[in-house]
Design an enzyme around this catalytic site. Structure first.
Site, PDB file in Angstrom:
ATOM      1  N   TYR A 122       3.647   1.523  -2.478  1.00 33.30           N
ATOM      2  CA  TYR A 122       3.815   1.811  -3.614  1.00 33.30           C
ATOM      3  C   TYR A 122       5.610   1.557  -2.906  1.00 33.30           C
ATOM      4  O   TYR A 122       5.778   1.093  -3.540  1.00 33.30           O
ATOM      5  CB  TYR A 122       3.797   2.556  -3.941  1.00 33.30           C
ATOM      6  N   ALA A 166       0.580  -1.386  -0.319  1.00 32.64           N
ATOM      7  CA  ALA A 166      -0.259   0.442  -0.387  1.00 32.64           C
ATOM      8  C   ALA A 166       0.492   1.143   0.021  1.00 32.64           C
ATOM      9  O   ALA A 166      -0.012   2.624  -0.519  1.00 32.64           O
ATOM     10  CB  ALA A 166      -1.083   0.173   1.045  1.00 32.64           C
ATOM     11  N   GLU A 173      11.189  -9.493 -11.346  1.00 33.62           N
ATOM     12  CA  GLU A 173      12.773 -10.253 -11.696  1.00 33.62           C
ATOM     13  C   GLU A 173      13.612  -9.296 -10.293  1.00 33.62           C
ATOM     14  O   GLU A 173      14.455 -10.495 -10.328  1.00 33.62           O
ATOM     15  CB  GLU A 173      12.986  -8.541 -12.139  1.00 33.62           C
TER      16      GLU A 173
END
Length: 134
Positions: A51, A49, A58
């Protein structure tokens, strides 16, 4: 490298993508990295949340490999459900260079479109341990 040679690696990335935790962006990505001795480690993106704590597929794949003792990598696949093929982001490019060197990176989508590039082409003049005095 032929597409046939990468078929299993692409499939591993595709399966990993199904586990992506992307409730905020709905941008689900899978990746798989292959070692020199043929082992495959797959990962998906995991969002948070805040971010900033989100981790790309990867990096998950590479860190899984490293945590299992793998060293020496041959190639990496990135798969997303996009028309234009999705390359690794900037931080992932640095991690790929740091742990894998100038490996082959295969970008693909769910429709089967494929493009292969070298890590050095995505991150020219990369910063690495050569610049550090230890």
């Amino acid at each position: 490298m032929s597409l046939n040679e990468a078929k299993d690696l692409i499939e591993a990335a595709r399966r990993a993508r199904e586990n992506a935790f992307a409730p905020y962006s709905n941008f689900r990505v899978g990746a798989a990295v292959e070692t020199i001795d043929g082992r495959v480690f797959a990962g998906c993106n995991v969002e948070n949340a805040t971010y900033g704590l989100t981790v790309c597929a990867e990096r998950v794949a590479i860190w899984k490999a490293i945590s299992e003792g793998a060293r020496g990598f041959r190639r990496l696949v990135v798969i997303a459900d996009t028309e234009e093929l999705t390359p690794p982001c900037g931080p992932c490019r640095q991690i790929i260079w740091e742990f894998c060197g100038d490996i082959e990176i295969i970008m693909t989508n769910l429709g089967g479109k494929v493009e292969t590039v070298r890590a050095g082409d995505l991150l020219p003049r990369a910063f690495d341990r050569r610049f550090l005095t230890i």
